[in-house]
Write a protein that holds these residues in place. Structure first.
Motif, PDB file in Angstrom:
ATOM      1  N   VAL A 174     -40.827  14.262  27.068  1.00  0.00           N
ATOM      2  CA  VAL A 174     -40.528  15.303  26.063  1.00  0.00           C
ATOM      3  C   VAL A 174     -40.550  14.675  24.664  1.00  0.00           C
ATOM      4  O   VAL A 174     -41.072  15.265  23.713  1.00  0.00           O
ATOM      5  N   ALA A 175     -40.014  13.456  24.581  1.00  0.00           N
ATOM      6  CA  ALA A 175     -39.988  12.766  23.282  1.00  0.00           C
ATOM      7  C   ALA A 175     -41.402  12.550  22.756  1.00  0.00           C
ATOM      8  O   ALA A 175     -41.658  12.732  21.561  1.00  0.00           O
ATOM      9  N   LYS A 176     -42.327  12.186  23.634  1.00  0.00           N
ATOM     10  CA  LYS A 176     -43.719  11.973  23.216  1.00  0.00           C
ATOM     11  C   LYS A 176     -44.322  13.275  22.677  1.00  0.00           C
ATOM     12  O   LYS A 176     -44.972  13.278  21.637  1.00  0.00           O
ATOM     13  N   ASP A 177     -44.069  14.376  23.402  1.00  0.00           N
ATOM     14  CA  ASP A 177     -44.604  15.676  22.962  1.00  0.00           C
ATOM     15  C   ASP A 177     -44.057  16.057  21.594  1.00  0.00           C
ATOM     16  O   ASP A 177     -44.795  16.496  20.711  1.00  0.00           O
ATOM     17  N   LEU A 178     -42.751  15.883  21.446  1.00  0.00           N
ATOM     18  CA  LEU A 178     -42.133  16.280  20.175  1.00  0.00           C
ATOM     19  C   LEU A 178     -42.592  15.371  19.026  1.00  0.00           C
ATOM     20  O   LEU A 178     -42.788  15.839  17.909  1.00  0.00           O
ATOM     21  N   THR A 179     -42.767  14.083  19.330  1.00  0.00           N
ATOM     22  CA  THR A 179     -43.255  13.151  18.297  1.00  0.00           C
ATOM     23  C   THR A 179     -44.650  13.582  17.843  1.00  0.00           C
ATOM     24  O   THR A 179     -44.962  13.552  16.648  1.00  0.00           O
ATOM     25  N   GLN A 180     -45.454  13.998  18.801  1.00  0.00           N
ATOM     26  CA  GLN A 180     -46.802  14.452  18.473  1.00  0.00           C
ATOM     27  C   GLN A 180     -46.739  15.672  17.549  1.00  0.00           C
ATOM     28  O   GLN A 180     -47.494  15.762  16.589  1.00  0.00           O
ATOM     29  N   GLU A 181     -45.793  16.554  17.837  1.00  0.00           N
ATOM     30  CA  GLU A 181     -45.632  17.745  16.981  1.00  0.00           C
ATOM     31  C   GLU A 181     -45.216  17.357  15.564  1.00  0.00           C
ATOM     32  O   GLU A 181     -45.651  17.954  14.585  1.00  0.00           O
ATOM     33  N   VAL A 182     -44.357  16.321  15.489  1.00  0.00           N
ATOM     34  CA  VAL A 182     -43.920  15.844  14.167  1.00  0.00           C
ATOM     35  C   VAL A 182     -45.135  15.328  13.389  1.00  0.00           C
ATOM     36  O   VAL A 182     -45.311  15.634  12.203  1.00  0.00           O
ATOM     37  N   MET A 183     -45.974  14.561  14.078  1.00  0.00           N
ATOM     38  CA  MET A 183     -47.157  13.983  13.427  1.00  0.00           C
ATOM     39  C   MET A 183     -48.084  15.096  12.911  1.00  0.00           C
ATOM     40  O   MET A 183     -48.558  15.040  11.785  1.00  0.00           O
ATOM     41  N   VAL A 184     -48.302  16.097  13.763  1.00  0.00           N
ATOM     42  CA  VAL A 184     -49.193  17.201  13.379  1.00  0.00           C
ATOM     43  C   VAL A 184     -48.628  17.934  12.153  1.00  0.00           C
ATOM     44  O   VAL A 184     -49.339  18.189  11.185  1.00  0.00           O
ATOM     45  N   LYS A 185     -47.329  18.195  12.197  1.00  0.00           N
ATOM     46  CA  LYS A 185     -46.693  18.903  11.081  1.00  0.00           C
ATOM     47  C   LYS A 185     -46.767  18.075   9.797  1.00  0.00           C
ATOM     48  O   LYS A 185     -46.974  18.613   8.715  1.00  0.00           O
ATOM     49  N   ALA A 186     -46.591  16.762   9.944  1.00  0.00           N
ATOM     50  CA  ALA A 186     -46.652  15.880   8.771  1.00  0.00           C
ATOM     51  C   ALA A 186     -48.052  15.891   8.161  1.00  0.00           C
ATOM     52  O   ALA A 186     -48.200  15.896   6.935  1.00  0.00           O
ATOM     53  N   ILE A 187     -49.081  15.926   9.022  1.00  0.00           N
ATOM     54  CA  ILE A 187     -50.462  15.954   8.518  1.00  0.00           C
ATOM     55  C   ILE A 187     -50.715  17.270   7.763  1.00  0.00           C
ATOM     56  O   ILE A 187     -51.251  17.272   6.659  1.00  0.00           O
ATOM     57  N   VAL A 188     -50.271  18.371   8.373  1.00  0.00           N
ATOM     58  CA  VAL A 188     -50.530  19.683   7.767  1.00  0.00           C
ATOM     59  C   VAL A 188     -49.781  19.852   6.435  1.00  0.00           C
ATOM     60  O   VAL A 188     -50.312  20.387   5.471  1.00  0.00           O
ATOM     61  N   HIS A 189     -48.541  19.346   6.403  1.00  0.00           N
ATOM     62  CA  HIS A 189     -47.693  19.597   5.218  1.00  0.00           C
ATOM     63  C   HIS A 189     -47.529  18.384   4.305  1.00  0.00           C
ATOM     64  O   HIS A 189     -46.597  18.331   3.521  1.00  0.00           O
ATOM     65  N   MET A 190     -48.422  17.410   4.429  1.00  0.00           N
ATOM     66  CA  MET A 190     -48.284  16.173   3.637  1.00  0.00           C
ATOM     67  C   MET A 190     -48.162  16.455   2.137  1.00  0.00           C
ATOM     68  O   MET A 190     -47.392  15.796   1.435  1.00  0.00           O
ATOM     69  N   ASN A 191     -48.901  17.459   1.659  1.00  0.00           N
ATOM     70  CA  ASN A 191     -48.850  17.749   0.210  1.00  0.00           C
ATOM     71  C   ASN A 191     -47.497  18.295  -0.242  1.00  0.00           C
ATOM     72  O   ASN A 191     -47.214  18.366  -1.424  1.00  0.00           O
ATOM     73  N   LYS A 192     -46.648  18.655   0.739  1.00  0.00           N
ATOM     74  CA  LYS A 192     -45.314  19.180   0.370  1.00  0.00           C
ATOM     75  C   LYS A 192     -44.276  18.067   0.265  1.00  0.00           C
ATOM     76  O   LYS A 192     -43.137  18.316  -0.106  1.00  0.00           O
ATOM     77  N   PHE A 193     -44.670  16.849   0.648  1.00  0.00           N
ATOM     78  CA  PHE A 193     -43.721  15.726   0.560  1.00  0.00           C
ATOM     79  C   PHE A 193     -43.527  15.356  -0.912  1.00  0.00           C
ATOM     80  O   PHE A 193     -44.470  14.954  -1.593  1.00  0.00           O
ATOM     81  N   LYS A 194     -42.270  15.528  -1.389  1.00  0.00           N
ATOM     82  CA  LYS A 194     -42.014  15.353  -2.816  1.00  0.00           C
ATOM     83  C   LYS A 194     -41.830  13.885  -3.207  1.00  0.00           C
ATOM     84  O   LYS A 194     -41.986  13.511  -4.351  1.00  0.00           O
TER      85      LYS A 194
END
Lengths: 183, 127
Positions: free
Chosen positions: A42-62
C-alpha cells in the motif's frame, strides 16, 4: 547542482531536474507512507500517487518550505483521502520492513532494542486516530517543528502541541506496566 | 513508581537545554522515555533501479493527467475571460443607455459603432 537550483528548473518544466528531485526524495516519502500504513504494498502505491501529484502540481510549489515537507504534505492528504474512501485501507500489519531499517549512531544491540520499541510504538499508533498519529510521526520520526507540522496539516500550532501531548499520554497509558520492560 | 514528566514537558515546549541534559543523566525514567520516543532512523534503502523505474512510471502516469489538467485550466481561463468581457460590455451598455437617456443621444459606443456600421453599410451598398 543544489536542491534550490533543481527546484527552480523543475518549476520551469525541466523533466530531468524534477526526476532527480523525486528520485532523491522517494525513500523519505516511502518511509513515511510505510509508517502510516504499515504495509509495504500500500505504501508503494501511495508513494507513486504522491510522485504523480508532485509532477502535475510542481508549478504550485512556492518554495517557502522544504521540498520534502511539500511531498510529505501531499502524502498526508493522499493518505487521508484514502482513509475517507476506505477502500485500500483494509490492510494487514506487516512489520518485516523494520528489519531493513537502519538506525544512526547505534550499535547492533541497541538497534535491535530500538527496532522492537519502534514496532511497539507503531502498533499502538496504528490503533489511534489519524489526527493523533500523524503529528506524532512527523515530530518524532522526522524531527519537524510544531510550526512545520501546523503548515503540513493546516491546523493551529496549539492544536499540534495538544495532539502530540495527548498521543504521548495515550502511548504511556497503553504501555503502563510494559513501558519500562520494553527498553 | 511515580512517573517523571520533565522530559515530556521539555520536548513539548521544544526546549533542549543543559538543564534537560543534566536531568537526563540522573533520571532513568526520562532516559527510557527519550530512547522510546526518538528514532534517528535512516529510511529504508530501496534499490536504485526500483526508484528510477518508479519515478519513470510516475512521469508516464502524470502525462495524461497533466494534459487533462492543462486543458481544463485553459477552458476555465477562457470561460472566466468570456464572463468578464460580457460583464464589462453589459455594464457599458447599461451605462450607455443611461447616458443616452439623461444627455440625449450621446453614445459611448459611437466611436466604435459608427466606423463598423459604415464599413458594413458600404459593403452592403456595394453588393
Amino acid at each position: 547542482m543544489d536542491n534550490e537550483q533543481l527546484i527552480e528548473l523543475a518549476k520551469k518544466q525541466n523533466k530531468n531536474a524534477l526526476s532527480i528531485l523525486l528520485t532523491s526524495h522517494y525513500e523519505i516519502v516511502y518511509g513515511y507512507m510505510l509508517k502510516l500504513t504499515l504495509n509495504p504494498e500500500v505504501a508503494k502505491d501511495l508513494t507513486q500517487e504522491v510522485m504523480v501529484k508532485a509532477i502535475v502540481h510542481m508549478n504550485k510549489f512556492k518554495g517557502d518550505s522544504k521540498f520534502s515537507t511539500w511531498l510529505i504534505a501531499i502524502g498526508t492528504n493522499i493518505y487521508k483521502n484514502q482513509l475517507k474512501k476506505n477502500k485500500r485501507m483494509v490492510i494487514t500489519e506487516d512489520f518485516s520492513f523494520l528489519d531493513a531499517m537502519t538506525f544512526q549512531h547505534t550499535s547492533t544491540e541497541d538497534a535491535y532494542i530500538k527496532r522492537d520499541n519502534m514496532k511497539t510504538i507503531l502498533k499502538l499508533l496504528n490503533e489511534m486516530k489519524e489526527q493523533q498519529k500523524i503529528p506524532f510521526l512527523l515530530k518524532h520520526y522526522y524531527g519537524y517543528s510544531y510550526e512545520e507540522i501546523a503548515v503540513i496539516l493546516k491546523i493551529p500550532i496549539g492544536t499540534v502541541r495538544s495532539r502530540i501531548h495527548n498521543t504521548i499520554k495515550k502511548l504511556q497509558d497503553s504501555m503502563k506496566g510494559g513501558l519500562y520492560e520494553i527498553v | 513508581m511515580k512517573s517523571c514528566s520533565f522530559y515530556e514537558t521539555m520536548i513539548l515546549n521544544e526546549e533542549t537545554s543543559d538543564k534537560l541534559n543534566e536531568h537526563l543523566k540522573n533520571c532513568i525514567q526520562c532516559q527510557q522515555l527519550q530512547s522510546l520516543m526518538r528514532f534517528e532512523t535512516t529510511e529504508i534503502k530501496l534499490p536504485d533501479a526500483f526508484i528510477e523505474d518508479a519515478v519513470k512510471e510516475a512521469f508516464i502516469k502524470a502525462e495524461p493527467i497533466k494534459r487533462r489538467h492543462d486543458f481544463f485550466s485553459t477552458i476555465v481561463f477562457i470561460a472566466v475571460a468570456i464572463i468578464l468581457v460580457s460583464i464589462i460590455i453589459t455594464s457599458l451598455m447599461i451605462q450607455d443607455q443611461l447616458l443616452k437617456y439623461y444627455f440625449g443621444g450621446v453614445s459611448l459606443f459611437m466611436p466604435f459603432t459608427v466606423p463598423v456600421f459604415s464599413i458594413i453599410r458600404k459593403k452592403v451598398v456595394m453588393k
